[in-house]
Design an enzyme around this catalytic site. Structure first.
Site, short mmCIF file in Angstrom:
data_model
loop_
_atom_site.label_atom_id
_atom_site.label_comp_id
_atom_site.label_asym_id
_atom_site.label_seq_id
_atom_site.Cartn_x
_atom_site.Cartn_y
_atom_site.Cartn_z
N HIS A 73 0.82 -1.22 0.00
CA HIS A 73 0.00 0.00 0.00
C HIS A 73 0.85 1.27 0.00
CE1 HIS A 73 0.28 0.15 4.52
NE2 HIS A 73 0.15 1.43 4.32
N ASP A 118 0.07 -7.49 1.69
CA ASP A 118 0.58 -6.12 1.74
C ASP A 118 2.11 -6.10 1.80
OD1 ASP A 118 0.58 -3.39 1.82
OD2 ASP A 118 -0.27 -3.19 3.83
N GLN A 205 0.69 5.95 11.53
CA GLN A 205 0.82 6.43 10.15
C GLN A 205 2.26 6.85 9.85
OE1 GLN A 205 -2.27 6.37 11.46
NE2 GLN A 205 -2.77 5.10 9.71
N GLY A 206 2.78 6.34 8.75
CA GLY A 206 4.15 6.63 8.36
C GLY A 206 5.13 5.52 8.73
N ASP A 207 4.67 4.61 9.58
CA ASP A 207 5.50 3.44 9.90
C ASP A 207 5.28 2.32 8.89
OD1 ASP A 207 6.70 4.47 12.26
OD2 ASP A 207 4.88 4.02 13.39
N SER A 208 4.22 2.43 8.11
CA SER A 208 3.88 1.40 7.14
C SER A 208 5.07 0.99 6.31
CB SER A 208 2.79 1.89 6.19
OG SER A 208 1.55 1.70 6.77
N1 ARG Z 1 -1.19 2.24 7.28
C1 ARG Z 1 -0.29 2.99 8.10
C2 ARG Z 1 0.81 3.63 7.25
O1 ARG Z 1 0.67 3.72 6.06
C3 ARG Z 1 0.21 2.19 9.24
C4 ARG Z 1 -0.81 2.11 10.27
C5 ARG Z 1 -0.41 1.22 11.36
N2 ARG Z 1 -1.43 1.37 12.35
C6 ARG Z 1 -1.42 0.74 13.51
N3 ARG Z 1 -2.37 1.05 14.35
N4 ARG Z 1 -0.52 -0.15 13.79
O2 ARG Z 1 1.75 4.18 7.76
#
Ligand code: ARG
Length: 259
Positions: A73, A118, A205-208
């Site tokens: 993603h 993913d 967000q941003g750790d993905s």
């Molecule tokens: N989708 C998020 C990203 O793009 C990561 C979210 C992780 N969330 C969590 N609650 N662990 O950075």
């Protein structure tokens, strides 16, 4: 973000900062004071040398010295791509000693449609002379206490971080994770972790695209997960959801061999 908002989740790939603004949630002052990832601390320089920051606002790891493993993603498809910059070798993204290398090719997981699967690989223009992170090829290490790291938000709705943050998160069974996410969870392809009881520690967000990892039997780091999604960050009852790397290890290896 809850996975069912697939459109929103894809936005994260476009801009973690934008997404952070969209997902801003008021945090009660009574909640455990979140600090660095959420509920973590600063990583030491060189502690996780395989960590990579990607310019679209995601994390990643050196799978080989010239291939970064990240989340599907975080990228928009497969093909030649010179638009991504990988930053490595530093915990401080503004350090003058940061190593930056451009991408040449992106390979998004075959069949990726926003649910499960993913993972993605990014080929770099040059190898980076730093240690790589082995991935789990069996389910043997898919339980226990995991480490997560990233430059993402240190609280839900918060800003991206200059310094790499780390935290430990306990394994959460598929059964317990399904209590939070129901059929949004793909148990064979996803692995959950976090403090279900109290929240307070999580990726955000941003750790993905970054890794969830632990020590193997020989004491070496081994990657078991890729940061994927969750409802909010560090909320009680809502663990983080990670790509189950062992499920895709063979596919990742064969895909990498084509790059
Ligand atoms: N989708 C998020 C990203 O793009 C990561 C979210 C992780 N969330 C969590 N609650 N662990 O950075």
């Amino acid at each position: 973000m809850l996975k069912k908002f697939a459109g929103v989740r894809r936005l994260i790939a476009a801009g973690a900062v934008l997404l952070a603004a969209v997902s801003l949630q008021p945090l009660s002052t009574a909640q455990a004071a979140p600090s660095p990832v959420v509920g973590g601390t600063r990583a030491a320089q060189g502690e996780f040398p395989f960590m990579v920051r990607l310019s679209m606002g995601c994390g990643g790891t050196l799978y080989t010295q010239q291939i970064v493993l990240t989340a599907a993603h975080c990228v928009s498809g497969s093909g030649p791509n010179t638009s991504i910059t990988a930053t490595a070798g530093v915990v401080d993204l503004r350090s003058p000693s940061a190593i930056t290398v451009r991408s040449t090719y992106v390979l998004q997981a075959p069949g990726y449609n926003g649910t499960g699967k993913d993972w993605a690989l990014i080929k770099l223009a040059q190898p980076i002379n730093l240690p790589t992170l082995n991935i789990a090829t069996t389910t043997a290490y898919n339980t226990g206490t995991f480490t997560v790291a990233g430059w993402g938000a240190a609280r839900e709705g918060g800003a991206q971080q200059r310094y790499l943050l780390k935290a430990n998160v306990p394994y959460v069974s598929d059964a317990v994770c399904q209590q939070a996410y129901g059929s949004s969870l793909v148990p064979g392809e996803e692995l959950c972790a976090g403090n279900v009881q109290n929240g307070g520690v999580d990726t955000c967000q941003g750790d993905s695209g970054g890794p969830m990892f632990r020590r193997d039997a020989a004491g070496a780091w081994i990657q078991v997960g890729i940061v994927s999604w969750g409802q909010g960050c560090a909320r009680p009852g809502y663990p983080g959801v990670y790509t189950e790397v062992s499920t895709f290890a063979a596919q990742i290896a064969s895909a990498a061999s084509t790059l």
